[in-house]
Design a protein around this motif. Structure first.
Motif, PDB file in Angstrom:
ATOM      1  N   ASN A  22      90.717  11.972 100.761  1.00  0.00           N
ATOM      2  CA  ASN A  22      91.073  10.887 101.669  1.00  0.00           C
ATOM      3  C   ASN A  22      92.585  10.793 101.850  1.00  0.00           C
ATOM      4  O   ASN A  22      93.066  10.543 102.955  1.00  0.00           O
ATOM      5  N   ILE A  25      93.486  13.544 104.269  1.00  0.00           N
ATOM      6  CA  ILE A  25      93.122  13.159 105.636  1.00  0.00           C
ATOM      7  C   ILE A  25      94.130  12.155 106.177  1.00  0.00           C
ATOM      8  O   ILE A  25      94.592  12.278 107.322  1.00  0.00           O
ATOM      9  N   PHE A  29      96.587  12.480 109.354  1.00  0.00           N
ATOM     10  CA  PHE A  29      96.553  11.448 110.400  1.00  0.00           C
ATOM     11  C   PHE A  29      97.964  10.966 110.720  1.00  0.00           C
ATOM     12  O   PHE A  29      98.360  10.897 111.892  1.00  0.00           O
ATOM     13  N   TYR A  46      92.737  10.789 117.380  1.00  0.00           N
ATOM     14  CA  TYR A  46      93.160  11.286 116.075  1.00  0.00           C
ATOM     15  C   TYR A  46      91.962  11.740 115.245  1.00  0.00           C
ATOM     16  O   TYR A  46      92.037  12.764 114.549  1.00  0.00           O
ATOM     17  N   ALA A  47      90.866  11.011 115.321  1.00  0.00           N
ATOM     18  CA  ALA A  47      89.652  11.405 114.606  1.00  0.00           C
ATOM     19  C   ALA A  47      89.152  12.756 115.113  1.00  0.00           C
ATOM     20  O   ALA A  47      88.765  13.614 114.316  1.00  0.00           O
ATOM     21  N   LEU A  50      91.102  15.548 113.734  1.00  0.00           N
ATOM     22  CA  LEU A  50      90.824  15.746 112.315  1.00  0.00           C
ATOM     23  C   LEU A  50      89.371  16.158 112.063  1.00  0.00           C
ATOM     24  O   LEU A  50      88.968  16.357 110.913  1.00  0.00           O
ATOM     25  N   LEU A  57      87.586   7.692 109.882  1.00  0.00           N
ATOM     26  CA  LEU A  57      89.048   7.626 109.826  1.00  0.00           C
ATOM     27  C   LEU A  57      89.508   6.215 109.472  1.00  0.00           C
ATOM     28  O   LEU A  57      90.404   6.035 108.657  1.00  0.00           O
ATOM     29  N   ALA A  70      92.496   2.234 110.999  1.00  0.00           N
ATOM     30  CA  ALA A  70      93.268   3.282 111.670  1.00  0.00           C
ATOM     31  C   ALA A  70      94.003   2.710 112.880  1.00  0.00           C
ATOM     32  O   ALA A  70      95.156   3.054 113.131  1.00  0.00           O
TER      33      ALA A  70
END
Length: 93
Positions: A22, A25, A29, A46-47, A50, A57, A70
């Motif tokens: 996490n 990630i 981000f 952004y999700a 990724l 996210l 987010a």
């Protein structure tokens, strides 16, 4: 909890691995946000970059920041960018 095959499903190692993932990630981000914040302000963008869902996210962001979704992170970053631009340039408000 011990599964029938003798493997524990909630071990500290698994939780630590998930926390580390996490953090990774979230760092990715933030890196994407720094590059794209002037053009992209949606969590879905952004999700997608990724390869995760917007909901996941936001869940990661809440875990790492202790509260902020987010979208909250994006909004705060944009506000900081605007403040920096106003202080470092002669751009009008």
């Amino acid at each position: 909890m011990i599964k029938p095959n003798g493997i524990s499903s909630g071990t500290k190692a698994n939780k630590k691995k998930q926390t580390t993932r996490n953090k990774e990630i979230f760092q990715q981000f933030i890196a994407l946000l720094r590059v794209n914040c002037t053009k992209e302000r949606e969590v879905a963008f952004y999700a997608d970059k990724l390869c995760i869902t917007p909901c996941y996210l936001s869940s990661v962001a809440r875990q790492i920041t202790s509260k902020a979704s987010a979208k909250d992170v994006i909004d705060r970053h944009i506000i900081l960018e605007i403040k920096v631009l106003l202080q470092s340039t002669n751009l009008p408000i």
